[in-house]
Scaffold this motif. Structure first.
Motif, PDB file in Angstrom:
ATOM      1  N   UNK A 284       0.601  -1.196   0.097  1.00  0.00           N
ATOM      2  CA  UNK A 284      -0.105   0.279   0.078  1.00  0.00           C
ATOM      3  C   UNK A 284       0.546   1.251   0.046  1.00  0.00           C
ATOM      4  N   UNK A 285       1.983   1.530   0.518  1.00  0.00           N
ATOM      5  CA  UNK A 285       3.068   1.975   0.552  1.00  0.00           C
ATOM      6  C   UNK A 285       3.841   2.494  -0.914  1.00  0.00           C
ATOM      7  N   UNK A 286       3.081   1.669  -1.501  1.00  0.00           N
ATOM      8  CA  UNK A 286       3.413   1.823  -3.191  1.00  0.00           C
ATOM      9  C   UNK A 286       2.637   2.258  -3.781  1.00  0.00           C
ATOM     10  N   UNK A 287       2.628   1.378  -4.113  1.00  0.00           N
ATOM     11  CA  UNK A 287       0.308   1.993  -4.277  1.00  0.00           C
ATOM     12  C   UNK A 287      -0.093   3.507  -3.756  1.00  0.00           C
ATOM     13  N   UNK A 288       0.637   4.339  -2.987  1.00  0.00           N
ATOM     14  CA  UNK A 288       0.170   4.961  -2.401  1.00  0.00           C
ATOM     15  C   UNK A 288       1.185   6.483  -2.949  1.00  0.00           C
ATOM     16  N   UNK A 289       2.085   5.904  -3.210  1.00  0.00           N
ATOM     17  CA  UNK A 289       3.434   6.719  -4.061  1.00  0.00           C
ATOM     18  C   UNK A 289       3.060   6.961  -5.345  1.00  0.00           C
TER      19      UNK A 289
END
Ligand SMILES: [Fe+2]
Ligand SMILES: [Fe+2]
Length: 264
Positions: free
Chosen positions: A126-131
């Motif tokens: 989700x960190x990747x997706x949010x970024x």
């Protein structure tokens, strides 16, 4: 001039490139939706309070899949199969990150450790997706349909990330801190390598469609490798830290009915 903005503009302006881009995105989101739906169904009794939030998480990812498919339909395009080397979700699963699909297909209750594995996998991805969504937000301003879709998804991904921080902090306090720390580290280090490989593969497929020159493809590949080096040298830690989010209980409400059926 070669910039992230000009590369995204090329992808958005070309039907075939846009088709592959949205198909890859839709497939990853739908896969995430399926995984979370199965996890919600198999939550152990002691974690029952988490089940509606996991179900909401899954409903959001399914919605994102539908949004990317709708973007294609609006341009009269159909989904195209995702090349295996560009399949981020399946490559993570094949590397043993997150819960195995065989485990999720079996009708057997998950364990407390499985729930933590799900949340750590989500904390990192989700960190990747949010970024990624924040980057897309920046570079899609000239394409109103894409920009509108990305705004909706970006807001959801920020909620998913907040939820992972909050739930993992709660579980760390409940005595799982060591397992959470170790799993987050293993997950993040595996993810950054898979993300690099998938990015290289996606760029190669798009480059063929868009007819990129050798030097242009080489500059983009070097950029992806540079990001990996930064992440390997410590950037990965941003994916494993836990901080109580400003937005609490971000997935506390069921998905609004209006957003279940279609766009946004
Ligand atoms: Fe998503
Ligand atoms: Fe998400």
């Amino acid at each position: 001039m070669l910039s992230a903005r000009s590369v995204y503009a090329e992808i958005f302006d070309d039907d075939e490139a846009f088709r592959l881009f949205c198909s890859i995105a839709a497939s990853g989101e739908t896969q995430g939706g399926w995984e979370n739906g199965r996890i919600a169904a198999l939550v152990p009794g002691s974690y029952r309070d988490l089940a509606p939030k996991i179900a909401r998480h899954g409903a959001d990812e399914d919605k994102h899949g539908r949004i990317f498919t709708a973007l294609l339909r609006m341009r009269g395009l159909q989904v195209t199969p995702v090349p295996a080397d560009a399949d981020y979700t399946m490559r993570l699963e094949a590397a043993g990150i997150g819960l195995a699909h065989s485990r999720l297909r079996a009708d057997q209750e998950l364990t407390a450790r499985d729930i933590i594995t799900y949340l750590t996998h989500s904390r990192v991805t989700e960190q990747r997706a949010a970024e990624q969504m924040r980057t897309l937000r920046k570079h899609s301003r000239d394409h109103p349909d894409v920009a509108r879709a990305v705004r909706v998804i970006s807001n959801d991904e920020d909620n998913h990330l907040a939820y992972c921080h909050e739930e993992l902090l709660r579980l760390a306090k409940a005595g799982h801190a060591d397992f959470i720390r170790d799993t987050l580290r293993t997950t993040a280090l595996a993810e950054i390598a898979i993300y690099r490989d998938v990015s290289i593969a996606v760029m190669a497929h798009l480059g063929r469609i868009l007819g990129w020159s050798g030097p242009k493809a080489a500059v983009l590949a070097a950029g992806i490798q540079a990001i990996y080096r930064y992440e390997r040298l410590g950037g990965w830690r941003r994916m494993t830290s836990l901080r109580m989010p400003a937005r609490r209980n971000a997935l506390g409400e069921p998905a609004p009915a209006a957003t279940r059926g279609g766009f946004g």
